[in-house]
Design an enzyme around this catalytic site. Sequence first.
Site, PDB file in Angstrom:
ATOM      1  N   GLY A 221      -4.311   6.778   2.201  1.00  0.00           N
ATOM      2  CA  GLY A 221      -5.055   5.680   1.573  1.00  0.00           C
ATOM      3  C   GLY A 221      -4.735   4.356   2.244  1.00  0.00           C
TER       4      GLY A 221
ATOM      5  N   ARG B 293      -0.268  -5.526  13.321  1.00  0.00           N
ATOM      6  CA  ARG B 293      -0.111  -6.739  14.133  1.00  0.00           C
ATOM      7  C   ARG B 293       1.360  -6.942  14.523  1.00  0.00           C
ATOM      8  NH1 ARG B 293       1.455 -11.867  12.506  1.00  0.00           N
ATOM      9  NH2 ARG B 293       0.700 -13.596  13.795  1.00  0.00           N
TER      10      ARG B 293
ATOM     11  N   ARG C  30      -7.881  11.039   5.580  1.00  0.00           N
ATOM     12  CA  ARG C  30      -7.110  12.152   5.024  1.00  0.00           C
ATOM     13  C   ARG C  30      -7.521  13.348   5.872  1.00  0.00           C
ATOM     14  NH1 ARG C  30      -4.685   9.777   0.790  1.00  0.00           N
ATOM     15  NH2 ARG C  30      -5.912   8.481  -0.622  1.00  0.00           N
TER      16      ARG C  30
ATOM     17  N   ASP D 248       3.548   8.968   1.498  1.00  0.00           N
ATOM     18  CA  ASP D 248       4.405  10.157   1.530  1.00  0.00           C
ATOM     19  C   ASP D 248       3.780  11.310   2.322  1.00  0.00           C
ATOM     20  OD1 ASP D 248       2.452  10.340  -0.438  1.00  0.00           O
ATOM     21  OD2 ASP D 248       3.712  11.482  -1.819  1.00  0.00           O
TER      22      ASP D 248
ATOM     23  N   THR E 189       1.536   2.147   1.462  1.00  0.00           N
ATOM     24  CA  THR E 189       0.811   2.769   0.334  1.00  0.00           C
ATOM     25  C   THR E 189       0.933   1.867  -0.877  1.00  0.00           C
ATOM     26  OG1 THR E 189       0.763   4.609  -1.246  1.00  0.00           O
ATOM     27  CG2 THR E 189       2.871   4.210  -0.187  1.00  0.00           C
TER      28      THR E 189
ATOM     29  N   ASP F  92       1.100   2.967  -3.758  1.00  0.00           N
ATOM     30  CA  ASP F  92       1.727   3.739  -4.840  1.00  0.00           C
ATOM     31  C   ASP F  92       3.212   3.435  -5.054  1.00  0.00           C
ATOM     32  OD1 ASP F  92      -0.750   4.885  -5.045  1.00  0.00           O
ATOM     33  OD2 ASP F  92      -0.180   6.840  -4.241  1.00  0.00           O
TER      34      ASP F  92
ATOM     35  N   ASP G 147       5.650   4.979  -3.790  1.00  0.00           N
ATOM     36  CA  ASP G 147       6.260   6.272  -4.122  1.00  0.00           C
ATOM     37  C   ASP G 147       7.121   6.848  -2.995  1.00  0.00           C
ATOM     38  OD1 ASP G 147       4.179   6.805  -2.392  1.00  0.00           O
ATOM     39  OD2 ASP G 147       3.265   8.377  -3.593  1.00  0.00           O
TER      40      ASP G 147
ATOM     41  N   ARG H 258      -0.888   7.745  -8.399  1.00  0.00           N
ATOM     42  CA  ARG H 258      -0.589   9.187  -8.499  1.00  0.00           C
ATOM     43  C   ARG H 258       0.534   9.411  -9.501  1.00  0.00           C
ATOM     44  NH1 ARG H 258      -3.120  11.821  -4.082  1.00  0.00           N
ATOM     45  NH2 ARG H 258      -3.548  10.453  -2.334  1.00  0.00           N
TER      46      ARG H 258
ATOM     47  N   GLU I  17      -2.253   6.866 -13.776  1.00  0.00           N
ATOM     48  CA  GLU I  17      -3.255   7.935 -13.595  1.00  0.00           C
ATOM     49  C   GLU I  17      -2.625   9.335 -13.554  1.00  0.00           C
ATOM     50  OE1 GLU I  17      -5.347   7.409  -9.874  1.00  0.00           O
ATOM     51  OE2 GLU I  17      -3.539   7.652  -8.683  1.00  0.00           O
TER      52      GLU I  17
ATOM     53  N   ILE J 270     -10.581  -0.837  -6.586  1.00  0.00           N
ATOM     54  CA  ILE J 270     -10.380  -2.284  -6.383  1.00  0.00           C
ATOM     55  C   ILE J 270      -8.900  -2.571  -6.133  1.00  0.00           C
ATOM     56  CG2 ILE J 270     -12.379  -3.101  -7.713  1.00  0.00           C
ATOM     57  CD1 ILE J 270     -10.286  -4.024  -9.842  1.00  0.00           C
TER      58      ILE J 270
HETATM   59  N1  LIG Z   1       2.586  18.656   5.271  1.00  0.00           N
HETATM   60  C1  LIG Z   1       1.975  17.891   6.173  1.00  0.00           C
HETATM   61  N2  LIG Z   1       2.125  18.122   7.493  1.00  0.00           N
HETATM   62  C2  LIG Z   1       1.511  17.345   8.409  1.00  0.00           C
HETATM   63  N3  LIG Z   1       0.715  16.317   8.104  1.00  0.00           N
HETATM   64  C3  LIG Z   1       0.525  16.014   6.814  1.00  0.00           C
HETATM   65  C4  LIG Z   1       1.139  16.783   5.780  1.00  0.00           C
HETATM   66  N4  LIG Z   1       0.784  16.240   4.587  1.00  0.00           N
HETATM   67  C5  LIG Z   1      -0.027  15.193   4.879  1.00  0.00           C
HETATM   68  N5  LIG Z   1      -0.181  15.050   6.201  1.00  0.00           N
HETATM   69  C6  LIG Z   1      -1.035  14.084   6.888  1.00  0.00           C
HETATM   70  O1  LIG Z   1      -0.935  12.808   6.297  1.00  0.00           O
HETATM   71  C7  LIG Z   1      -2.235  12.399   5.843  1.00  0.00           C
HETATM   72  C8  LIG Z   1      -2.139  11.435   4.719  1.00  0.00           C
HETATM   73  O2  LIG Z   1      -1.521  12.042   3.597  1.00  0.00           O
HETATM   74  P1  LIG Z   1      -1.976  11.631   2.119  1.00  0.00           P
HETATM   75  O3  LIG Z   1      -1.067  12.316   1.174  1.00  0.00           O
HETATM   76  O4  LIG Z   1      -3.434  11.861   2.001  1.00  0.00           O
HETATM   77  O5  LIG Z   1      -1.794  10.048   2.067  1.00  0.00           O
HETATM   78  P2  LIG Z   1      -0.493   9.126   2.115  1.00  0.00           P
HETATM   79  O6  LIG Z   1       0.132   9.241   3.436  1.00  0.00           O
HETATM   80  O7  LIG Z   1      -1.062   7.762   1.886  1.00  0.00           O
HETATM   81  O8  LIG Z   1       0.408   9.569   1.009  1.00  0.00           O
HETATM   82  C9  LIG Z   1      -2.924  13.707   5.549  1.00  0.00           C
HETATM   83  O9  LIG Z   1      -4.308  13.580   5.454  1.00  0.00           O
HETATM   84  C10 LIG Z   1      -2.501  14.539   6.748  1.00  0.00           C
HETATM   85  O10 LIG Z   1      -3.211  14.152   7.914  1.00  0.00           O
HETATM   86  O1  LIG Z   2      -9.193   7.295  -2.262  1.00  0.00           O
HETATM   87  P1  LIG Z   2      -8.927   8.701  -2.712  1.00  0.00           P
HETATM   88  O2  LIG Z   2      -8.879   9.659  -1.574  1.00  0.00           O
HETATM   89  O3  LIG Z   2      -9.826   9.109  -3.829  1.00  0.00           O
HETATM   90  O4  LIG Z   2      -7.455   8.755  -3.311  1.00  0.00           O
HETATM   91  C1  LIG Z   2      -7.046   8.064  -4.447  1.00  0.00           C
HETATM   92  C2  LIG Z   2      -5.557   7.952  -4.400  1.00  0.00           C
HETATM   93  O5  LIG Z   2      -5.163   7.142  -3.299  1.00  0.00           O
HETATM   94  C3  LIG Z   2      -4.260   6.130  -3.736  1.00  0.00           C
HETATM   95  O6  LIG Z   2      -5.002   4.949  -3.964  1.00  0.00           O
HETATM   96  C4  LIG Z   2      -3.231   5.855  -2.681  1.00  0.00           C
HETATM   97  O7  LIG Z   2      -2.497   7.041  -2.438  1.00  0.00           O
HETATM   98  P2  LIG Z   2      -1.936   7.393  -1.020  1.00  0.00           P
HETATM   99  O8  LIG Z   2      -1.181   6.198  -0.542  1.00  0.00           O
HETATM  100  O9  LIG Z   2      -1.081   8.606  -1.238  1.00  0.00           O
HETATM  101  O10 LIG Z   2      -3.064   7.667  -0.103  1.00  0.00           O
HETATM  102  C5  LIG Z   2      -3.702   6.678  -5.057  1.00  0.00           C
HETATM  103  O11 LIG Z   2      -3.158   5.660  -5.881  1.00  0.00           O
HETATM  104  C6  LIG Z   2      -4.930   7.323  -5.620  1.00  0.00           C
HETATM  105  O12 LIG Z   2      -4.622   8.297  -6.571  1.00  0.00           O
HETATM  106 MG   LIG Z   3       0.751   9.223  -0.976  1.00  0.00          MG
END
Ligand SMILES: Nc1ncnc2c1ncn2[C@@H]1O[C@H](COP(=O)(O)OP(=O)(O)O)[C@@H](O)[C@H]1O
Ligand SMILES: O=P(O)(O)OC[C@H]1O[C@](O)(COP(=O)(O)O)[C@@H](O)[C@@H]1O
Ligand SMILES: [Mg+2]
Length: 323
Positions: free
Chosen positions: A11, A21, A72, A103, A125, A127, A129, A171, A222, A253
């Site tokens: 996200g 930057r 994603r 994460d 992120t 979140d 988290d 999340r 959520e 938003i």
């Molecule tokens: N177990 C994994 N191994 C390798 N790449 C991963 C794995 N889990 C997530 N990713 C990569 O990181 C991207 C972002 O993870 P996601 O959980 O959607 O968002 P965020 O990094 O914001 O938490 C995924 O779409 C994928 O490309």
């Molecule tokens: O935009 P999407 O794919 O519907 O995902 C929504 C989720 O992404 C977030 O905005 C950000 O989460 P990540 O940083 O893990 O991508 C969460 O707070 C929310 O639950």
């Molecule tokens: Mg995440």
Amino acid sequence: MKRIGILTSGGDAPAMNAAIRAVARKAISNGLEAYGINYGFAGLVAGDIHKFSATDLDDSIDEGGTMLYSARYPEFAQVEGQLKGIEQLKKFGIDALVVIGGDGSYHGALRLTEHGYNTIGLPGTIDNDIPYTDFTIGFDTALNTAVDAIDKIRDTAKSHQRVFAVQVMGRAAADIALWAGVATGADAIVAPGYDTDVKEIAEKLKKNRVDGKDYGIVVIAEGDANSDAAPTFLEELKKYGDFDARAVVLGHIQRGGRPTARDRVLASKMGAYAVDLLLEGKGGLAVGILDNKVQAHDITDLFNSKHQPDTTLFDLNNDLSFK
Ligand SMILES: Nc1ncnc2c1ncn2[C@@H]1O[C@H](COP(=O)(O)OP(=O)(O)O)[C@@H](O)[C@H]1O
Ligand SMILES: O=P(O)(O)OC[C@H]1O[C@](O)(COP(=O)(O)O)[C@@H](O)[C@@H]1O
Ligand SMILES: [Mg+2]
């Protein structure tokens, strides 16, 4: 080391641009070259890679979203994709990669590290988290957006003597809910991992009416992405009283908008620090801020640990809300 690659993944989060930057500018000012990789790990595998000039980075510090786009891309969990990504980096002569994401993205960064490719993670992120950092890039802006929205909702709540259940993102992490709840003086916070007795909340809201506060705000975490936690809460609440109530899901938003000064500074510090680490020959690290000090931890450590929200906020809110 001559060339550093940068990508944003998962996200989008406010001040990701400030982080891009910072990494690129710090690299360029140290005589290195900076390469942007579009669309997260998807663009890495596809080789959507371009060299940054210093001027490419003008006018980005105040912009939300990410100039490198994001994605994603679950396919990156497969080894073939990871090796293909490394092949692309080698093809462009990129010696190290900075991954800005949450994460999930850290899993991708870990995989590259395990394959022997030098990677550093920056926590991007909303979140909040990620373990080993008090704050992630984007959290402060998202929190302020949520607070601003709840303040506006309160005007209607007061004018119509209504109860609003406001669902915030994050999340499973309750950080936005906890901070926004305290910052808006919510009557209750509902979040995973914290005891919720809906009947008790209903009784509190009813007592508030008798005591002279005839509206209510309940901030709901959520739990899962895009859940219906707030409408579900209201259905339950209405079993215990006659409430004129509405659910508001704040949604995306919270992801966009101009980053706060705090997020811009955090992103700038972290981005520059990542380059310092690479210049010292270090890698396989995740950057964080703990007690206001930017630092790095082995990226593998993050997977043996869990992010801890500031749990005191829940009790603080209960202590400070109308009784
Ligand atoms: N177990 C994994 N191994 C390798 N790449 C991963 C794995 N889990 C997530 N990713 C990569 O990181 C991207 C972002 O993870 P996601 O959980 O959607 O968002 P965020 O990094 O914001 O938490 C995924 O779409 C994928 O490309
Ligand atoms: O935009 P999407 O794919 O519907 O995902 C929504 C989720 O992404 C977030 O905005 C950000 O989460 P990540 O940083 O893990 O991508 C969460 O707070 C929310 O639950
Ligand atoms: Mg995440």
